[in-house]
Design an enzyme around this catalytic site. Structure first.
Site, mmCIF file in Angstrom:
data_model
loop_
_atom_site.group_PDB
_atom_site.id
_atom_site.type_symbol
_atom_site.label_atom_id
_atom_site.label_comp_id
_atom_site.label_asym_id
_atom_site.label_seq_id
_atom_site.Cartn_x
_atom_site.Cartn_y
_atom_site.Cartn_z
ATOM 1 N N GLY A 11 8.262 3.060 6.934
ATOM 2 C CA GLY A 11 7.767 4.363 7.391
ATOM 3 C C GLY A 11 7.635 5.425 6.317
ATOM 4 N N ARG A 90 0.630 -5.683 12.841
ATOM 5 C CA ARG A 90 0.008 -6.567 13.838
ATOM 6 C C ARG A 90 -1.498 -6.382 13.775
ATOM 7 N NH1 ARG A 90 2.452 -8.808 18.184
ATOM 8 N NH2 ARG A 90 0.518 -8.691 19.351
ATOM 9 N N ASN A 106 -6.370 3.150 9.322
ATOM 10 C CA ASN A 106 -5.323 2.333 8.697
ATOM 11 C C ASN A 106 -5.297 2.627 7.204
ATOM 12 O OD1 ASN A 106 -3.385 0.167 8.458
ATOM 13 N ND2 ASN A 106 -5.010 -1.118 7.623
ATOM 14 N N HIS A 108 -4.341 0.691 3.578
ATOM 15 C CA HIS A 108 -4.127 -0.657 3.044
ATOM 16 C C HIS A 108 -3.919 -0.554 1.524
ATOM 17 C CE1 HIS A 108 -4.381 -5.003 2.894
ATOM 18 N NE2 HIS A 108 -5.121 -4.856 1.808
HETATM 19 C C1 GAR Z 1 2.140 0.317 2.884
HETATM 20 O O1 GAR Z 1 2.033 -0.079 1.546
HETATM 21 C C2 GAR Z 1 0.828 0.054 3.623
HETATM 22 O O2 GAR Z 1 -0.302 0.288 2.836
HETATM 23 C C3 GAR Z 1 0.990 -1.409 3.943
HETATM 24 O O3 GAR Z 1 2.339 -1.547 4.340
HETATM 25 C C4 GAR Z 1 3.110 -0.571 3.650
HETATM 26 C C5 GAR Z 1 3.916 0.216 4.658
HETATM 27 O O4 GAR Z 1 4.813 1.052 4.008
HETATM 28 N N1 GAR Z 1 0.091 -1.823 4.966
HETATM 29 C C6 GAR Z 1 -0.540 -2.999 4.946
HETATM 30 O O5 GAR Z 1 -0.368 -3.846 4.103
HETATM 31 C C7 GAR Z 1 -1.514 -3.196 6.106
HETATM 32 N N2 GAR Z 1 -2.344 -4.319 5.864
HETATM 33 P P1 GAR Z 1 5.552 2.215 4.798
HETATM 34 O O6 GAR Z 1 6.130 1.573 6.060
HETATM 35 O O7 GAR Z 1 6.619 2.677 3.870
HETATM 36 O O8 GAR Z 1 4.529 3.281 5.112
#
Ligand code: GAR
Length: 201
Positions: A11, A90, A106, A108
């Site tokens: 988060g 998900r 989103n 990424h």
């Molecule tokens: C982040 O790096 C986000 O870009 C990635 O998960 C992490 C969540 O971090 N999302 C993905 O890879 C989606 N395909 P956080 O929970 O600390 O925000």
């Protein structure tokens, strides 16, 4: 603009949004944080900041379509103008996405369309890319394939590991997500099919 944030883990992007709102740099109302994982640190961050939380564990549903319908019902009840995925791990199906056209975004950790899916930073390091970064995009039924709203480049430095590159990209994610939300909140983002443009204020 009232947003609902969906998060599965740490988060830190949620925290960056919360901090921007607190600083007055971003005028959005965070209506709730929803997670598919009861143990998500994102939920603790929400509670600390008096943001309502909801947990929708995947184990309670037998099919993805069932889960997506339950999630759509939950979000509809929360009256969100925008659904913000922040580390929500998900893949959402059409039963969810069709209910919120151009209202799900989103973030990424790569320059899409390069390195979609899981472990984008590891993919970039292993591929030998010299530059990577992060992308904020609208969500469609594909895996990280929706129209791109904004991107930020991050160099891959010699000797980078997945961890060092991830940390450098994450700093940019935090800035980029808050900046895009501010533009959306001001109604400055226009979409025309895959083309997303920022209206000059
Ligand atoms: C982040 O790096 C986000 O870009 C990635 O998960 C992490 C969540 O971090 N999302 C993905 O890879 C989606 N395909 P956080 O929970 O600390 O925000």
């Amino acid at each position: 603009m009232r947003i609902v944030v969906l998060a599965s883990g740490r988060g830190s992007n949620l925290q960056a949004i919360i901090d921007s709102v607190k600083k007055g740099a971003l005028e959005v109302e965070i209506g709730a944080v929803v997670s598919d994982k009861g143990s998500a640190q994102a939920l603790e961050r929400a509670v600390k900041n008096n943001i309502p939380t909801r947990i929708l564990p995947a184990e309670n549903y037998t099919t993805r379509a069932e889960y997506d319908r339950a999630l759509a019902q939950l979000i509809t009840g929360l009256n969100a103008d925008l659904v913000v995925l922040a580390g929500f791990m998900r893949l959402l199906g059409n039963d969810f996405i069709s209910k919120f056209p151009n209202r799900i975004i989103n973030i990424h950790p790569s320059l899409l369309p390069a390195f979609p899916g899981l472990d984008a930073q590891k993919q970039a390091v292993e591929y030998g890319a010299k530059v990577s970064g992060c992308t904020v995009h609208f969500v469609d039924e594909g895996m990280d394939t929706g129209p791109i709203i904004a991107q930020k480049c991050v160099p891959v430095i010699e000797g980078d590991t997945t961890e060092t590159l991830s940390a450098r990209i994450l700093q940019e994610e935090h800035r980029l997500y808050a900046a895009v939300l501010a533009l959306l909140g001001k109604g400055l983002i226009e979409t025309d099919g895959r083309k997303v443009t920022i209206k000059r204020s």
